[in-house]
Design a protein around this motif. Structure first.
Motif, PDB file in Angstrom:
ATOM      1  N   THR A   1     -51.122  55.231  -4.038  1.00  0.00           N
ATOM      2  CA  THR A   1     -49.754  55.398  -4.526  1.00  0.00           C
ATOM      3  C   THR A   1     -49.195  56.753  -4.116  1.00  0.00           C
ATOM      4  OG1 THR A   1     -50.199  53.966  -6.406  1.00  0.00           O
ATOM      5  CG2 THR A   1     -48.311  55.434  -6.594  1.00  0.00           C
ATOM      6  N   LEU A   2     -49.972  57.798  -4.312  1.00  0.00           N
ATOM      7  CA  LEU A   2     -49.521  59.137  -3.937  1.00  0.00           C
ATOM      8  C   LEU A   2     -49.289  59.268  -2.441  1.00  0.00           C
ATOM      9  CD1 LEU A   2     -51.781  61.282  -6.288  1.00  0.00           C
ATOM     10  CD2 LEU A   2     -49.307  60.923  -6.477  1.00  0.00           C
ATOM     11  N   TYR A   3     -50.156  58.643  -1.652  1.00  0.00           N
ATOM     12  CA  TYR A   3     -50.011  58.667  -0.198  1.00  0.00           C
ATOM     13  C   TYR A   3     -48.677  58.041   0.216  1.00  0.00           C
ATOM     14  CZ  TYR A   3     -50.981  57.758   4.723  1.00  0.00           C
ATOM     15  OH  TYR A   3     -50.909  57.706   6.079  1.00  0.00           O
ATOM     16  N   HIS A   4     -48.360  56.885  -0.364  1.00  0.00           N
ATOM     17  CA  HIS A   4     -47.106  56.207  -0.015  1.00  0.00           C
ATOM     18  C   HIS A   4     -45.888  56.997  -0.491  1.00  0.00           C
ATOM     19  CE1 HIS A   4     -48.698  52.612   1.826  1.00  0.00           C
ATOM     20  NE2 HIS A   4     -49.620  52.567   0.876  1.00  0.00           N
TER      21      HIS A   4
ATOM     22  N   ALA B   1     -62.064  63.873  -9.609  1.00  0.00           N
ATOM     23  CA  ALA B   1     -62.112  62.505  -9.114  1.00  0.00           C
ATOM     24  C   ALA B   1     -60.774  61.810  -9.357  1.00  0.00           C
ATOM     25  CB  ALA B   1     -63.222  61.732  -9.801  1.00  0.00           C
ATOM     26  N   CYS B   2     -60.320  61.064  -8.366  1.00  0.00           N
ATOM     27  CA  CYS B   2     -59.074  60.303  -8.495  1.00  0.00           C
ATOM     28  C   CYS B   2     -59.364  58.842  -8.177  1.00  0.00           C
ATOM     29  CB  CYS B   2     -58.031  60.810  -7.515  1.00  0.00           C
ATOM     30  SG  CYS B   2     -57.415  62.431  -7.902  1.00  0.00           S
ATOM     31  N   PRO B   3     -58.797  57.945  -8.952  1.00  0.00           N
ATOM     32  CA  PRO B   3     -58.963  56.521  -8.643  1.00  0.00           C
ATOM     33  C   PRO B   3     -58.313  56.189  -7.304  1.00  0.00           C
ATOM     34  CG  PRO B   3     -58.064  56.831 -10.852  1.00  0.00           C
ATOM     35  CD  PRO B   3     -58.064  58.161 -10.181  1.00  0.00           C
ATOM     36  N   ALA B   4     -58.892  55.255  -6.599  1.00  0.00           N
ATOM     37  CA  ALA B   4     -58.387  54.887  -5.269  1.00  0.00           C
ATOM     38  C   ALA B   4     -56.936  54.430  -5.329  1.00  0.00           C
ATOM     39  CB  ALA B   4     -59.268  53.803  -4.665  1.00  0.00           C
ATOM     40  N   ARG B   5     -56.573  53.661  -6.334  1.00  0.00           N
ATOM     41  CA  ARG B   5     -55.184  53.185  -6.439  1.00  0.00           C
ATOM     42  C   ARG B   5     -54.200  54.342  -6.580  1.00  0.00           C
ATOM     43  NH1 ARG B   5     -55.303  47.737 -10.005  1.00  0.00           N
ATOM     44  NH2 ARG B   5     -56.551  46.714  -8.436  1.00  0.00           N
ATOM     45  N   GLU B   6     -54.586  55.331  -7.339  1.00  0.00           N
ATOM     46  CA  GLU B   6     -53.716  56.493  -7.518  1.00  0.00           C
ATOM     47  C   GLU B   6     -53.529  57.230  -6.193  1.00  0.00           C
ATOM     48  OE1 GLU B   6     -53.335  60.558 -10.188  1.00  0.00           O
ATOM     49  OE2 GLU B   6     -54.922  59.126 -10.647  1.00  0.00           O
ATOM     50  N   LEU B   7     -54.601  57.357  -5.430  1.00  0.00           N
ATOM     51  CA  LEU B   7     -54.494  58.008  -4.125  1.00  0.00           C
ATOM     52  C   LEU B   7     -53.585  57.225  -3.181  1.00  0.00           C
ATOM     53  CD1 LEU B   7     -58.154  59.199  -3.525  1.00  0.00           C
ATOM     54  CD2 LEU B   7     -56.146  60.610  -4.001  1.00  0.00           C
TER      55      LEU B   7
END
Length: 57
Positions: free
Chosen positions: A10-13, A2-8
């Motif tokens: 950030t990684l996407y950007h 599971a990954c927090p939405a904010r982390e996803l």
């Protein structure tokens, strides 16, 4: 995993920043029409060396 939405987000950007930089290297900074087709440093080097040899002929 599971990954927090904010982390996803950030990684996407971060990934898009890398993709845009790669695109800039392939097109804008090389100041040429064709793009780099190699996927590894060795194949890119071989390709550029063969194109350089063609220009010298």
């Amino acid at each position: 995993m599971a990954c927090p939405a904010r982390e996803l987000v950030t990684l996407y950007h971060e990934r898009w920043a890398l993709e845009l930089s790669y695109d800039e290297l392939k097109t804008d900074l090389l100041d040429r029409r064709e793009s780099i087709r190699g996927k590894t440093p060795i194949t890119v080097r071989r390709s550029s060396m063969s194109e350089s040899a063609e220009c010298d002929s």
